[in-house]
Design a protein around this motif. Structure first.
Motif, PDB file in Angstrom:
ATOM      1  N   ASP A  16       0.848  -1.194   0.000  1.00 12.07           N
ATOM      2  CA  ASP A  16       0.000   0.000   0.000  1.00 12.07           C
ATOM      3  C   ASP A  16       0.876   1.233   0.000  1.00 12.07           C
ATOM      4  OD1 ASP A  16      -2.416  -1.319   0.061  1.00 12.07           O
ATOM      5  OD2 ASP A  16      -2.750  -1.053   2.205  1.00 12.07           O
ATOM      6  N   VAL A  17       0.311   2.343  -0.434  1.00 13.11           N
ATOM      7  CA  VAL A  17       1.044   3.602  -0.433  1.00 13.11           C
ATOM      8  C   VAL A  17       0.222   4.645   0.317  1.00 13.11           C
ATOM      9  CG1 VAL A  17       2.029   5.441  -1.853  1.00 13.11           C
ATOM     10  CG2 VAL A  17       2.178   3.059  -2.615  1.00 13.11           C
ATOM     11  N   VAL A  18       0.859   5.298   1.265  1.00 14.80           N
ATOM     12  CA  VAL A  18       0.235   6.386   2.003  1.00 14.80           C
ATOM     13  C   VAL A  18       0.125   7.563   1.041  1.00 14.80           C
ATOM     14  CG1 VAL A  18       0.501   7.969   3.940  1.00 14.80           C
ATOM     15  CG2 VAL A  18       1.221   5.584   4.173  1.00 14.80           C
ATOM     16  N   SER A  19      -1.086   8.081   0.870  1.00 13.82           N
ATOM     17  CA  SER A  19      -1.269   9.191  -0.057  1.00 13.82           C
ATOM     18  C   SER A  19      -2.484  10.024   0.331  1.00 13.82           C
ATOM     19  CB  SER A  19      -1.432   8.666  -1.485  1.00 13.82           C
ATOM     20  OG  SER A  19      -2.536   7.807  -1.577  1.00 13.82           O
ATOM     21  N   ARG A  20      -2.548  11.207  -0.244  1.00 14.83           N
ATOM     22  CA  ARG A  20      -3.646  12.139   0.036  1.00 14.83           C
ATOM     23  C   ARG A  20      -4.989  11.456  -0.210  1.00 14.83           C
ATOM     24  NH1 ARG A  20      -3.760  17.760  -2.924  1.00 14.83           N
ATOM     25  NH2 ARG A  20      -2.805  16.434  -4.481  1.00 14.83           N
ATOM     26  N   GLY A  21      -5.927  11.717   0.688  1.00 15.04           N
ATOM     27  CA  GLY A  21      -7.263  11.165   0.541  1.00 15.04           C
ATOM     28  C   GLY A  21      -7.432   9.756   1.075  1.00 15.04           C
ATOM     29  N   ARG A  22      -6.381   9.231   1.700  1.00 21.79           N
ATOM     30  CA  ARG A  22      -6.446   7.854   2.223  1.00 21.79           C
ATOM     31  C   ARG A  22      -6.297   7.845   3.733  1.00 21.79           C
ATOM     32  NH1 ARG A  22      -3.184   3.213  -0.207  1.00 21.79           N
ATOM     33  NH2 ARG A  22      -4.927   2.129   0.740  1.00 21.79           N
ATOM     34  N   VAL A  23      -6.939   6.860   4.331  1.00 18.44           N
ATOM     35  CA  VAL A  23      -6.759   6.542   5.740  1.00 18.44           C
ATOM     36  C   VAL A  23      -6.333   5.083   5.772  1.00 18.44           C
ATOM     37  CG1 VAL A  23      -7.831   6.326   8.008  1.00 18.44           C
ATOM     38  CG2 VAL A  23      -8.565   8.151   6.461  1.00 18.44           C
ATOM     39  N   ILE A  24      -5.153   4.847   6.307  1.00 19.95           N
ATOM     40  CA  ILE A  24      -4.648   3.482   6.413  1.00 19.95           C
ATOM     41  C   ILE A  24      -4.720   3.053   7.871  1.00 19.95           C
ATOM     42  CG2 ILE A  24      -2.601   2.024   6.174  1.00 19.95           C
ATOM     43  CD1 ILE A  24      -1.916   3.587   3.669  1.00 19.95           C
ATOM     44  N   ILE A  25      -5.444   1.973   8.121  1.00 22.73           N
ATOM     45  CA  ILE A  25      -5.612   1.423   9.467  1.00 22.73           C
ATOM     46  C   ILE A  25      -4.457   0.466   9.746  1.00 22.73           C
ATOM     47  CG2 ILE A  25      -7.114   0.061  11.002  1.00 22.73           C
ATOM     48  CD1 ILE A  25      -8.519   2.560   9.999  1.00 22.73           C
ATOM     49  N   VAL A  26      -3.796   0.652  10.878  1.00 25.83           N
ATOM     50  CA  VAL A  26      -2.699  -0.244  11.268  1.00 25.83           C
ATOM     51  C   VAL A  26      -3.300  -1.472  11.955  1.00 25.83           C
ATOM     52  CG1 VAL A  26      -0.601  -0.468  12.644  1.00 25.83           C
ATOM     53  CG2 VAL A  26      -1.114   1.698  11.494  1.00 25.83           C
ATOM     54  N   PRO A  27      -2.988  -2.666  11.444  1.00 24.17           N
ATOM     55  CA  PRO A  27      -3.581  -3.886  12.003  1.00 24.17           C
ATOM     56  C   PRO A  27      -2.884  -4.323  13.295  1.00 24.17           C
ATOM     57  CG  PRO A  27      -2.082  -4.483  10.246  1.00 24.17           C
ATOM     58  CD  PRO A  27      -2.120  -2.970  10.290  1.00 24.17           C
ATOM     59  N   PRO A  28      -3.620  -4.962  14.196  1.00 23.64           N
ATOM     60  CA  PRO A  28      -3.005  -5.458  15.425  1.00 23.64           C
ATOM     61  C   PRO A  28      -2.268  -6.783  15.221  1.00 23.64           C
ATOM     62  CG  PRO A  28      -5.342  -5.932  15.457  1.00 23.64           C
ATOM     63  CD  PRO A  28      -5.077  -5.134  14.220  1.00 23.64           C
ATOM     64  N   GLU A  29      -2.565  -7.491  14.140  1.00 21.09           N
ATOM     65  CA  GLU A  29      -2.049  -8.847  13.952  1.00 21.09           C
ATOM     66  C   GLU A  29      -0.545  -8.914  13.726  1.00 21.09           C
ATOM     67  OE1 GLU A  29      -6.335  -8.829  12.937  1.00 21.09           O
ATOM     68  OE2 GLU A  29      -4.668  -7.592  12.248  1.00 21.09           O
ATOM     69  N   HIS A  30       0.029  -7.882  13.087  1.00 18.31           N
ATOM     70  CA  HIS A  30       1.458  -7.925  12.768  1.00 18.31           C
ATOM     71  C   HIS A  30       1.992  -6.514  12.561  1.00 18.31           C
ATOM     72  CE1 HIS A  30       0.503  -7.025   8.563  1.00 18.31           C
ATOM     73  NE2 HIS A  30      -0.466  -7.919   8.685  1.00 18.31           N
ATOM     74  N   GLN A  31       3.314  -6.409  12.656  1.00 18.24           N
ATOM     75  CA  GLN A  31       3.963  -5.114  12.482  1.00 18.24           C
ATOM     76  C   GLN A  31       3.895  -4.647  11.035  1.00 18.24           C
ATOM     77  OE1 GLN A  31       7.946  -4.433  13.922  1.00 18.24           O
ATOM     78  NE2 GLN A  31       7.653  -5.839  15.629  1.00 18.24           N
ATOM     79  N   ILE A  32       3.879  -3.336  10.890  1.00 19.94           N
ATOM     80  CA  ILE A  32       4.085  -2.704   9.592  1.00 19.94           C
ATOM     81  C   ILE A  32       5.062  -1.555   9.816  1.00 19.94           C
ATOM     82  CG2 ILE A  32       1.756  -3.244   8.783  1.00 19.94           C
ATOM     83  CD1 ILE A  32       1.343  -0.057   9.017  1.00 19.94           C
ATOM     84  N   THR A  33       5.687  -1.115   8.750  1.00 19.35           N
ATOM     85  CA  THR A  33       6.435   0.134   8.768  1.00 19.35           C
ATOM     86  C   THR A  33       6.034   0.918   7.535  1.00 19.35           C
ATOM     87  OG1 THR A  33       8.342  -0.820   7.619  1.00 19.35           O
ATOM     88  CG2 THR A  33       8.422  -0.780  10.032  1.00 19.35           C
TER      89      THR A  33
END
Length: 170
Positions: A48-65
């Motif tokens: 996924d790419v963080v970009s204008r107009g988006r909300v990215i939910i961080v999952p509890p199941e595993h790490q992301i960076t």
């Protein structure tokens, strides 16, 4: 949710949403957040790419960076450090190291101290740091812990956070 409902979708900002939540509930949270606003909302997935107009939910199941180019790296075999899942401290510290002064964090109503140290790192990196004020919070725990560390540049009522953020967005 109230904040996102008043934010214009074309503002020059993207959102990474971190909330302590039980495993398997991220998609329900995503659907709830997306209701009554125009943001594209999804649970973070590798690539996924963080970009204008988006909300990215961080999952509890595993790490992301989040990489400096906005791409999401998922680590399905890595659990979050500490007692909280996802770890707000970990996510906020990652954003501070990737984006520094071109990032920001808002602490809304919530319990505990997870995230306060991450907010301090973000503050020290020159980012915008905002805490919801006690009067407009349901639970003042998280904002209070960040304020105690002098990590919040601004302490504002919920109904003023969006307009302030728009006035300082890069």
């Amino acid at each position: 949710k109230q904040f996102l409902d008043v934010m214009p979708v074309d503002a020059d900002v993207a959102f990474i949403y971190v909330q302590h939540i039980g495993e398997g509930h991220s998609h329900v949270l995503s659907a709830s957040i997306a209701r009554n606003n125009q943001f594209e909302c999804s649970v973070a997935a590798h690539g996924d790419v963080v970009s204008r107009g988006r909300v990215i939910i961080v999952p509890p199941e595993h790490q992301i960076t989040i990489q400096a180019n906005g791409s999401v790296i998922a680590y399905p075999q890595k659990s979050w450090r500490g007692a909280y899942k996802p770890s707000i401290d970990q996510v906020v510290a990652n954003i501070a190291s990737s984006y520094g002064e071109f990032s920001g964090v808002i602490f809304f109503t919530g319990m505990g101290d997870d995230g306060a140290k991450g907010m301090l790192e973000m503050h020290e990196a020159g980012a915008k740091t905002i805490a919801q004020d006690e009067e407009s919070c349901v639970v003042f725990g998280m904002p209070k812990e960040a304020i105690k560390l002098n990590a919040a540049d601004k302490i504002l009522p919920l109904d003023r956070i969006a307009s302030y953020m728009l006035s300082v967005a890069h």
